[in-house]
Motif scaffolding. Sequence first.
Motif, PDB file in Angstrom:
ATOM      1  N   TYR A 149      -4.557   7.698  21.061  1.00  0.00           N
ATOM      2  CA  TYR A 149      -4.482   8.969  20.490  1.00  0.00           C
ATOM      3  C   TYR A 149      -4.641  10.008  21.719  1.00  0.00           C
ATOM      4  CZ  TYR A 149      -4.850   6.779  16.081  1.00  0.00           C
ATOM      5  OH  TYR A 149      -4.438   6.109  14.671  1.00  0.00           O
ATOM      6  N   LEU A 150      -3.648  11.056  21.680  1.00  0.00           N
ATOM      7  CA  LEU A 150      -3.801  12.342  22.558  1.00  0.00           C
ATOM      8  C   LEU A 150      -3.571  13.341  21.588  1.00  0.00           C
ATOM      9  CD1 LEU A 150      -3.351  13.616  25.487  1.00  0.00           C
ATOM     10  CD2 LEU A 150      -0.872  13.023  25.483  1.00  0.00           C
ATOM     11  N   PHE A 151      -4.619  14.255  21.870  1.00  0.00           N
ATOM     12  CA  PHE A 151      -4.693  15.531  21.133  1.00  0.00           C
ATOM     13  C   PHE A 151      -4.880  16.864  21.998  1.00  0.00           C
ATOM     14  CE2 PHE A 151      -7.225  12.074  18.810  1.00  0.00           C
ATOM     15  CZ  PHE A 151      -6.735  12.527  17.662  1.00  0.00           C
ATOM     16  N   ILE A 152      -3.835  17.896  21.539  1.00  0.00           N
ATOM     17  CA  ILE A 152      -4.029  19.157  21.856  1.00  0.00           C
ATOM     18  C   ILE A 152      -3.950  20.167  20.916  1.00  0.00           C
ATOM     19  CG2 ILE A 152      -2.689  20.976  23.211  1.00  0.00           C
ATOM     20  CD1 ILE A 152      -1.102  18.724  24.716  1.00  0.00           C
ATOM     21  N   GLU A 153      -5.381  20.544  20.776  1.00  0.00           N
ATOM     22  CA  GLU A 153      -5.767  21.484  19.691  1.00  0.00           C
ATOM     23  C   GLU A 153      -6.012  23.014  20.473  1.00  0.00           C
ATOM     24  OE1 GLU A 153      -8.811  20.013  17.652  1.00  0.00           O
ATOM     25  OE2 GLU A 153      -7.834  18.061  17.213  1.00  0.00           O
ATOM     26  N   CYS A 154      -5.599  23.804  19.419  1.00  0.00           N
ATOM     27  CA  CYS A 154      -5.760  25.275  19.740  1.00  0.00           C
ATOM     28  C   CYS A 154      -6.348  26.165  18.569  1.00  0.00           C
ATOM     29  CB  CYS A 154      -4.551  26.092  20.292  1.00  0.00           C
ATOM     30  SG  CYS A 154      -4.766  28.040  20.715  1.00  0.00           S
ATOM     31  N   HIS A 155      -7.755  26.538  18.926  1.00  0.00           N
ATOM     32  CA  HIS A 155      -8.417  27.163  17.562  1.00  0.00           C
ATOM     33  C   HIS A 155      -8.891  28.533  18.042  1.00  0.00           C
ATOM     34  CE1 HIS A 155      -8.646  23.283  15.908  1.00  0.00           C
ATOM     35  NE2 HIS A 155      -9.161  22.674  16.977  1.00  0.00           N
ATOM     36  N   ASP A 156      -8.812  29.426  16.858  1.00  0.00           N
ATOM     37  CA  ASP A 156      -9.406  30.766  17.070  1.00  0.00           C
ATOM     38  C   ASP A 156     -10.866  30.941  17.430  1.00  0.00           C
ATOM     39  OD1 ASP A 156      -7.737  32.898  16.834  1.00  0.00           O
ATOM     40  OD2 ASP A 156      -7.650  33.101  14.591  1.00  0.00           O
ATOM     41  N   GLU A 157     -11.539  30.005  17.133  1.00  0.00           N
ATOM     42  CA  GLU A 157     -12.967  29.995  17.531  1.00  0.00           C
ATOM     43  C   GLU A 157     -13.362  29.056  18.331  1.00  0.00           C
ATOM     44  OE1 GLU A 157     -15.591  29.975  14.125  1.00  0.00           O
ATOM     45  OE2 GLU A 157     -14.868  31.753  13.214  1.00  0.00           O
TER      46      GLU A 157
ATOM     47  N   PRO B 214      -5.862  12.409  11.656  1.00  0.00           N
ATOM     48  CA  PRO B 214      -6.348  12.445  13.232  1.00  0.00           C
ATOM     49  C   PRO B 214      -6.638  13.627  13.887  1.00  0.00           C
ATOM     50  CG  PRO B 214      -3.910  11.723  12.942  1.00  0.00           C
ATOM     51  CD  PRO B 214      -4.584  11.956  11.461  1.00  0.00           C
ATOM     52  N   ASN B 215      -7.773  14.053  14.289  1.00  0.00           N
ATOM     53  CA  ASN B 215      -7.904  14.954  15.145  1.00  0.00           C
ATOM     54  C   ASN B 215      -9.239  14.676  15.900  1.00  0.00           C
ATOM     55  OD1 ASN B 215     -11.114  15.408  13.953  1.00  0.00           O
ATOM     56  ND2 ASN B 215      -9.769  15.308  12.091  1.00  0.00           N
ATOM     57  N   LEU B 216      -9.374  15.629  17.008  1.00  0.00           N
ATOM     58  CA  LEU B 216     -10.197  15.311  18.179  1.00  0.00           C
ATOM     59  C   LEU B 216     -11.819  15.063  17.911  1.00  0.00           C
ATOM     60  CD1 LEU B 216      -9.982  15.025  21.209  1.00  0.00           C
ATOM     61  CD2 LEU B 216     -10.327  17.515  21.453  1.00  0.00           C
ATOM     62  N   THR B 217     -12.054  15.876  16.912  1.00  0.00           N
ATOM     63  CA  THR B 217     -13.408  15.645  16.265  1.00  0.00           C
ATOM     64  C   THR B 217     -13.741  14.122  15.845  1.00  0.00           C
ATOM     65  OG1 THR B 217     -13.761  17.783  15.422  1.00  0.00           O
ATOM     66  CG2 THR B 217     -15.324  16.329  14.668  1.00  0.00           C
ATOM     67  N   LEU B 218     -13.016  13.577  15.302  1.00  0.00           N
ATOM     68  CA  LEU B 218     -13.062  12.165  14.541  1.00  0.00           C
ATOM     69  C   LEU B 218     -12.775  11.243  15.849  1.00  0.00           C
ATOM     70  CD1 LEU B 218     -10.912  12.117  11.115  1.00  0.00           C
ATOM     71  CD2 LEU B 218     -13.409  12.128  11.727  1.00  0.00           C
ATOM     72  N   TRP B 219     -12.008  11.536  16.629  1.00  0.00           N
ATOM     73  CA  TRP B 219     -11.474  10.799  17.969  1.00  0.00           C
ATOM     74  C   TRP B 219     -12.906  10.397  18.701  1.00  0.00           C
ATOM     75  CZ3 TRP B 219     -11.694  11.496  23.197  1.00  0.00           C
ATOM     76  CH2 TRP B 219     -11.024  10.428  24.054  1.00  0.00           C
ATOM     77  N   LYS B 220     -13.796  11.623  18.834  1.00  0.00           N
ATOM     78  CA  LYS B 220     -14.988  11.603  19.590  1.00  0.00           C
ATOM     79  C   LYS B 220     -15.840  10.485  19.004  1.00  0.00           C
ATOM     80  CE  LYS B 220     -15.612  15.962  19.986  1.00  0.00           C
ATOM     81  NZ  LYS B 220     -16.320  17.257  20.437  1.00  0.00           N
ATOM     82  N   ASP B 221     -15.742  10.273  17.669  1.00  0.00           N
ATOM     83  CA  ASP B 221     -16.681   9.209  17.164  1.00  0.00           C
ATOM     84  C   ASP B 221     -16.143   7.800  17.562  1.00  0.00           C
ATOM     85  OD1 ASP B 221     -18.074  11.308  15.751  1.00  0.00           O
ATOM     86  OD2 ASP B 221     -16.664  11.115  13.755  1.00  0.00           O
ATOM     87  N   VAL B 222     -14.913   7.836  17.791  1.00  0.00           N
ATOM     88  CA  VAL B 222     -14.492   6.597  18.257  1.00  0.00           C
ATOM     89  C   VAL B 222     -14.728   6.311  20.053  1.00  0.00           C
ATOM     90  CG1 VAL B 222     -12.351   4.864  18.609  1.00  0.00           C
ATOM     91  CG2 VAL B 222     -12.771   6.439  16.372  1.00  0.00           C
ATOM     92  N   LEU B 223     -14.867   7.251  20.570  1.00  0.00           N
ATOM     93  CA  LEU B 223     -14.972   7.358  22.063  1.00  0.00           C
ATOM     94  C   LEU B 223     -16.012   6.302  22.712  1.00  0.00           C
ATOM     95  CD1 LEU B 223     -13.953   8.430  24.940  1.00  0.00           C
ATOM     96  CD2 LEU B 223     -15.251  10.425  24.468  1.00  0.00           C
ATOM     97  N   PRO B 224     -17.209   6.428  21.916  1.00  0.00           N
ATOM     98  CA  PRO B 224     -18.531   5.598  22.662  1.00  0.00           C
ATOM     99  C   PRO B 224     -18.047   4.158  22.634  1.00  0.00           C
ATOM    100  CG  PRO B 224     -19.465   7.249  20.817  1.00  0.00           C
ATOM    101  CD  PRO B 224     -17.818   7.196  20.805  1.00  0.00           C
ATOM    102  N   LEU B 225     -17.078   3.541  21.692  1.00  0.00           N
ATOM    103  CA  LEU B 225     -16.587   2.249  22.144  1.00  0.00           C
ATOM    104  C   LEU B 225     -16.473   1.920  23.467  1.00  0.00           C
ATOM    105  CD1 LEU B 225     -14.289   1.463  19.119  1.00  0.00           C
ATOM    106  CD2 LEU B 225     -16.819   0.759  19.291  1.00  0.00           C
ATOM    107  N   VAL B 226     -15.889   2.574  24.411  1.00  0.00           N
ATOM    108  CA  VAL B 226     -15.608   2.300  25.717  1.00  0.00           C
ATOM    109  C   VAL B 226     -16.792   2.485  26.644  1.00  0.00           C
ATOM    110  CG1 VAL B 226     -13.140   2.982  25.413  1.00  0.00           C
ATOM    111  CG2 VAL B 226     -15.096   4.840  26.375  1.00  0.00           C
ATOM    112  N   GLY B 227     -18.175   2.727  26.082  1.00  0.00           N
ATOM    113  CA  GLY B 227     -19.169   2.838  27.008  1.00  0.00           C
ATOM    114  C   GLY B 227     -20.237   2.067  26.991  1.00  0.00           C
TER     115      GLY B 227
END
Length: 252
Positions: A56-64, A27-40
């Motif tokens: 799912y609740l995500f908190i991610e911190c990346h260098d780039e 599970p990660n936020l990129t994949l979660w965004k593929d599921v998000l359109p279901l609510v629209g």
Amino acid sequence: MDITQLPSELLDLVFGQFANIVLSDDPNLTLWKDVLPLVGVSRQWRALATRHVYKYLFIECHDEEEVVDEDEMDDTESIDQSLCLLPPLWLTNICLFQHNNINQYARNIIIYVDASISFSNFILQTVDLLKLGTVTWSNLQYMDICVNTAIENPDNSADNNNDTMAQNLEQAASLLARNFTNIKHLQIFADKSHLSYKPTATFSNKLLNLTAKHLTSLITFLPTRLQLSTFTSQLTKLRLTFAHVDTCYIPH
């Protein structure tokens, strides 16, 4: 039959299975965004899919800084308020929970970092983002913390003897434990350089000891000092890394 014509009961099953298939392994936020359109799609779909999408609740911190396609963000805007982008390091879907007042649906929290940020700053900023004490996350059951950032010369780090930092991390762990009272599954992973880095161990041990007696699944890849005398009888999965095998024991 068109999927939009399916009975609500079947649509609910389909949405649940779809979210689980997409997000169950990694599970990660990129994949979660593929599921998000279901609510629209429609009001009916939003009513049925919300509890599956916002599980799912995500908190991610990346260098780039994540590169976001403007057209994609426009589409997301039409579905919901855009995801929280905190350049250049942070990405989270907390804003959507707060905007829609649906914190009660969150069951899994995934906290991930692979950025060049100190562990203490990452944890303290994560706690700030969650707005603990003001916002309720009482239905969370799964917590997965992954620290994928290497520490250079961890044995000689000045942080290892920073009492103020240690105190702040213990307070952060205590705050998480007090607010996440229904956590049943806890997994903590860290880069091997953290094995001798005291701040990470301080936070991990405090959080583990405050939540372990309620857990049914516990996996940690960090040195562990257990202070509790017993686990819950519901514990079914356990993986520990001990700091000193000769002085630690497994509660029964």
